[in-house]
Design a protein around this motif. Structure first.
Motif, short mmCIF file in Angstrom:
data_model
loop_
_atom_site.label_atom_id
_atom_site.label_comp_id
_atom_site.label_asym_id
_atom_site.label_seq_id
_atom_site.Cartn_x
_atom_site.Cartn_y
_atom_site.Cartn_z
N GLN A 1 0.57 55.26 69.17
CA GLN A 1 0.35 54.27 68.11
C GLN A 1 1.58 53.40 67.90
N PHE A 2 2.77 53.99 67.96
CA PHE A 2 3.99 53.21 67.76
C PHE A 2 4.17 52.18 68.88
N ASN A 3 3.84 52.56 70.11
CA ASN A 3 3.92 51.61 71.22
C ASN A 3 2.94 50.46 71.03
N VAL A 4 1.74 50.76 70.57
CA VAL A 4 0.76 49.70 70.32
C VAL A 4 1.31 48.74 69.25
N PHE A 5 1.89 49.30 68.19
CA PHE A 5 2.49 48.46 67.15
C PHE A 5 3.60 47.59 67.73
N LEU A 6 4.47 48.16 68.57
CA LEU A 6 5.57 47.39 69.15
C LEU A 6 5.06 46.24 70.01
N VAL A 7 4.04 46.50 70.81
CA VAL A 7 3.50 45.45 71.69
C VAL A 7 2.85 44.35 70.85
N ILE A 8 2.09 44.73 69.81
CA ILE A 8 1.45 43.72 68.95
C ILE A 8 2.53 42.91 68.22
N LEU A 9 3.57 43.57 67.73
CA LEU A 9 4.68 42.87 67.08
C LEU A 9 5.33 41.88 68.04
N ALA A 10 5.54 42.30 69.28
CA ALA A 10 6.15 41.42 70.27
C ALA A 10 5.25 40.21 70.55
N ILE A 11 3.96 40.42 70.63
CA ILE A 11 3.03 39.31 70.88
C ILE A 11 3.04 38.33 69.72
N VAL A 12 3.01 38.86 68.48
CA VAL A 12 3.03 37.98 67.30
C VAL A 12 4.32 37.18 67.26
N LEU A 13 5.45 37.84 67.49
CA LEU A 13 6.73 37.13 67.50
C LEU A 13 6.80 36.10 68.62
N MET A 14 6.20 36.43 69.77
CA MET A 14 6.20 35.50 70.89
C MET A 14 5.39 34.25 70.56
N ILE A 15 4.24 34.44 69.91
CA ILE A 15 3.41 33.30 69.52
C ILE A 15 4.13 32.44 68.47
N LEU A 16 4.75 33.11 67.50
CA LEU A 16 5.52 32.37 66.49
C LEU A 16 6.64 31.57 67.14
N ASN A 17 7.32 32.20 68.08
CA ASN A 17 8.43 31.53 68.77
C ASN A 17 7.93 30.38 69.64
N LEU A 18 6.79 30.56 70.24
CA LEU A 18 6.25 29.54 71.13
C LEU A 18 5.81 28.29 70.39
N PHE A 19 5.15 28.47 69.24
CA PHE A 19 4.57 27.31 68.56
C PHE A 19 5.36 26.81 67.36
N PHE A 20 6.08 27.68 66.66
CA PHE A 20 6.68 27.25 65.40
C PHE A 20 8.21 27.27 65.40
N ILE A 21 8.81 28.36 65.77
CA ILE A 21 10.24 28.55 65.54
C ILE A 21 11.09 28.03 66.69
N ARG A 22 10.76 28.36 67.90
CA ARG A 22 11.50 27.96 69.12
C ARG A 22 12.98 28.32 69.02
N ASN A 23 13.23 29.60 68.97
CA ASN A 23 14.59 30.11 68.81
C ASN A 23 14.87 31.08 69.96
N SER A 24 15.99 30.92 70.63
CA SER A 24 16.32 31.80 71.75
C SER A 24 16.66 33.22 71.27
N PHE A 25 17.19 33.32 70.05
CA PHE A 25 17.50 34.64 69.48
C PHE A 25 16.21 35.45 69.28
N LEU A 26 15.16 34.80 68.77
CA LEU A 26 13.88 35.48 68.58
C LEU A 26 13.27 35.86 69.93
N SER A 27 13.46 35.02 70.91
CA SER A 27 12.98 35.33 72.25
C SER A 27 13.67 36.58 72.81
N ALA A 28 14.96 36.70 72.55
CA ALA A 28 15.70 37.89 72.99
C ALA A 28 15.19 39.14 72.27
N ILE A 29 14.87 39.00 71.00
CA ILE A 29 14.33 40.15 70.24
C ILE A 29 12.98 40.57 70.82
#
Length: 134
Positions: free
Chosen positions: A20-48
């Protein structure tokens, strides 16, 4: 194809796999990736995002099963009260004849009939008494 499946099976023997924790981590990464792709565009967030995904893969292929299970148990202990509250709200919305409460002592779900005004509820698990409006 059978040889490949056997090779993967042999490789994964003794490894932790997903939980369950791995599923949460992957979903969190996908949400952050989408946020970074469309809204934030930050290299630090991409590294996270990359660090989260690498950590998730590390957990999947880890041979330290005890440690990974402890991490998952800690995650579940954090998320369980939130899931219980959401479940309580859902039950109260769906059931029009009963109202659901959590015991303040042991967090047991208690069901009482609706429309009886202010009542004293006794928890069936720990016998704690508390007043609520039904």
């Amino acid at each position: 194809m059978n040889k490949f499946q056997n090779a993967v099976y042999q490789f994964m023997l003794g490894r932790y796999g997903s939980d369950q924790f791995n599923v949460f981590l992957v979903i969190l990464a996908i949400v952050l990736m989408i946020l970074n792709l469309f809204f934030i565009r930050n290299s630090f967030l991409s590294a996270i995002v990359w660090l989260i995904l690498i950590y998730s893969l590390y957990r999947i292929y880890s041979r330290n099963i005890y440690r990974r299970r402890a991490e998952n148990d800690k995650y579940l202990s954090i998320i369980q009260p939130i899931q219980k509250r959401i479940s309580m709200i859902k039950k109260n919305r769906e059931d029009h004849e009963h109202k659901y409460f959590l015991c303040p002592e042991c967090k047991q779900t208690v069901r009482v009939p609706r429309g009886h005004g202010k009542i004293t509820i006794t928890c069936p698990k720990c016998s704690h008494k508390f007043d609520k409006k039904s």
